[in-house]
Design an enzyme around this catalytic site. Structure first.
Site, mmCIF file in Angstrom:
data_model
loop_
_atom_site.group_PDB
_atom_site.id
_atom_site.type_symbol
_atom_site.label_atom_id
_atom_site.label_comp_id
_atom_site.label_asym_id
_atom_site.label_seq_id
_atom_site.Cartn_x
_atom_site.Cartn_y
_atom_site.Cartn_z
ATOM 1 N N GLU A 128 11.999 2.391 -40.091
ATOM 2 C CA GLU A 128 12.806 3.601 -39.879
ATOM 3 C C GLU A 128 12.737 4.127 -38.445
ATOM 4 O O GLU A 128 13.654 4.796 -37.978
ATOM 5 C CB GLU A 128 12.408 4.704 -40.873
ATOM 6 N N HIS B 248 6.976 0.148 -40.173
ATOM 7 C CA HIS B 248 7.915 1.258 -40.398
ATOM 8 C C HIS B 248 9.248 0.973 -39.712
ATOM 9 O O HIS B 248 9.435 1.364 -38.548
ATOM 10 C CB HIS B 248 7.347 2.554 -39.820
ATOM 11 N N CYS C 149 5.308 0.463 -45.769
ATOM 12 C CA CYS C 149 3.893 0.669 -45.465
ATOM 13 C C CYS C 149 3.091 0.945 -46.735
ATOM 14 O O CYS C 149 2.849 0.017 -47.506
ATOM 15 C CB CYS C 149 3.727 1.753 -44.407
#
Ligand code: GLN
Length: 539
Positions: free
Chosen positions: A511, A509, A384
């Site tokens: 994650e 993102h 990001c």
């Protein structure tokens, strides 16, 4: 409302002190129930007045966890997703602010027909509605009440969950209370009194816990267990010991060993299959027996509060699990890199990661770190804001676009390679964020494609600024590959550099979607590159 479904409800509260790991406990309960073949969902109540956690400072609150449907939620929802098959959505997290907001909105619409709107029953009914709305099609709804018993803020939630025991047959509700059994050095003794007090506090409100989860740093003698059971009015087998463990992924196994799933199933009168927790044994084995250790530098702004990057931290560990490697994360303050330069920080790391963030503090330090990774062939992963910085760095130092910047850091940037999309300027801040899951098409033969082994992926976003397409050609000409696109709006989602051991950055993102049982492909690939780097450096 669906009081008539057969769903069961587990309420998880916490006592004595905060930060005992209620989120992990609730998530682990979910793991155990899923292992026994049940379908679970979660609900987190947060007792603060903010309407959602999206605008809260990560220094105070930890990470904002983003769901597929674009809700900005509490980080505990991340634990729930990582530990189970649950997919979080807006309806799985409510704050006091949101509950009041809903009640006040109804009152303004005249839905209470001029009646006096009160804490009980209007606020408590609204809380109960949030719980019951989730019941359909799931066997068990696990409800975690944020805060600690005794806080003023959590009272309406506790009153609402108290009423469930009266509204429903006894075997449809279960109250689990997480407490602490501290060891007092001077007395050389484990102390059960704080737990007794905390359970008393709950009983004053009218809730008798069915199961106690007792956090301790050492084994608890049988005698102490019996004492807790007697004083707290629970069955001795309902006192479950939650010892400190090295990895959070050991928690479900530990609770299973002490019989937590058995007693939950018994209380809820659920005839589930025998628990199959082999996958979790395998995960724990890998975490505890790595074949090598890699060092990854994470260059960010909130490095003093690791919870701000919770999902990222876990995703790196998952990448390690996939590669049988331990990942040692070195948190590096971007402002320090700005002050003293990157050399001192990265001489001995096998990967550099620049995560998401907001505002211009430390930006030049992040850009310097990315340059160092690019020029020294150190695997680099940008996420990001990290991708936006990578684009700026490449523009300035490779493509010769000297004044390259993002309009987030310099509104009047000469060369706005990252900008707010036309049509989005001037819209109020909250309204412009791109939030939630978007599709992304991957270019064949790219690093992204090889990592995902798929041409179409869905990933979660939380940002306002975008790659400026006016500069696309000049980037490509200079060797920055664009390997992921959101086709509908032609937005650049992934960039990478081919002539580099591993250099990739994403606008989304990744994650948020990584789990220990299914590590995210990009983290798996990044850590594999770091392991390779380590092996090369030893030759
Ligand atoms: N501040 C950047 C933006 O709004 C990046 C946000 C992020 O990293 N989540 O676009």
């Amino acid at each position: 409302m669906n009081e008539n479904s057969n769903s069961k409800f587990i309420f998880v509260t916490g006592g004595v002190v905060s930060s005992l790991g209620k989120g992990i406990a609730a998530a682990s309960i979910g793991t155990l129930l899923e292992s026994a073949g049940l379908k679970v969902t979660f609900l987190k109540f947060d007792p603060y007045i903010n309407v959602d956690p999206g605008t809260m400072n990560p220094f105070q609150h930890g990470e904002v966890f983003v769901t597929d449907d674009g809700a900005e939620t509490d980080m505990d929802l991340g634990h729930y997703e990582r530990f189970t098959n649950f997919i979080a959505a807006r309806a799985n997290n409510f704050t006091t602010g949101k509950i009041y907001f809903n009640v006040i909105t109804k009152e303004r619409r005249g839905e209470y027909l001029g009646g006096t709107v009160q804490m009980v029953p209007h606020i408590t009914d609204e809380i109960k509605k949030c719980v019951l709305d989730l019941a359909d099609s799931k066997d068990v709804v696990i409800v975690e009440i944020g805060g600690t018993v005794g806080d003023i803020e959590s009272l309406p939630f506790l009153e609402a969950i108290r009423q469930f025991r009266f509204d429903l047959p006894k075997d449809r509700t279960l109250y689990i209370h997480l407490t602490l059994i501290p060891f007092v050095k001077a007395a050389d003794e484990l102390k059960t009194k704080p737990t007794q007090h905390s359970v008393n506090k709950l009983r004053e409100i009218g809730i008798q816990p069915d199961i106690l989860l007792c956090r301790t740093d050492r084994p608890i003698p049988h005698e102490a267990k019996r004492k807790i059971a007697l004083f707290c009015n629970v069955a001795p087998e309902a006192v479950i010991i939650a010892r400190d463990v090295d990895s959070i992924y050991e928690v479900p196994l530990m609770l299973h060993e002490d019989g937590l799933d058995k007693i939950i199933l018994k209380n809820l009168n659920l005839s589930a299959g025998t628990s199959d927790i082999k996958a979790w044994e395998d995960i724990t084995h890998r975490v505890k027996n790595p074949e090598c250790r890699v060092k990854i530098a994470v260059v960010g702004k909130y490095v003093d509060l690791k919870d701000s990057y919770k999902s990222l931290f876990e995703a790196l560990i998952h990448g390690g699990i996939a590669n049988k490697a331990a990942v040692d994360i070195q948190w590096i303050d971007a402002e320090e890199v700005e002050k003293i330069g990157p050399e001192t920080f990265f001489s001995n790391v096998q990967g550099i990661l620049v995560p998401g963030g907001f505002g211009n503090r430390g930006i030049e330090g992040k850009i310097a770190s990315i340059r160092f990774a690019r020029e020294h062939n150190i695997p680099f992963f940008g996420i990001c804001l990290g991708m936006q910085c990578a684009v700026i760095e490449f523009a300035r130092n490779v493509a010769g676009i000297k004044g390259a910047n993002s309009t987030e850091f310099d509104e009047k940037a000469d060369q706005p390679v990252i900008h707010i999309m036309p049509g989005q300027e001037g819209v109020e801040k909250g309204g412009t964020m791109r939030l939630g899951a978007y599709p992304c098409v991957l270019m064949p033969n790219s690093l992204a494609y090889h990592s995902y082994r798929s041409a179409l992926i869905y990933e979660r976003h939380r940002h306002r600024y975008e790659f400026n397409n006016d500069y696309r050609d000049i980037f490509i000409k200079n060797g920055l590959a664009i390997s992921g696109i959101y086709s509908e709006k032609d937005l650049v989602e992934i960039v990478e550099i081919k002539e580099h051991p591993w250099f990739l950055a994403t606008q989304f993102h990744p994650e948020f979607k990584s789990k220990p049982a299914s590590p995210h492909p990009l983290f798996t690939s990044f850590i594999a590159a770091a392991v390779k780097q380590l092996k090369n450096s030893k030759q």
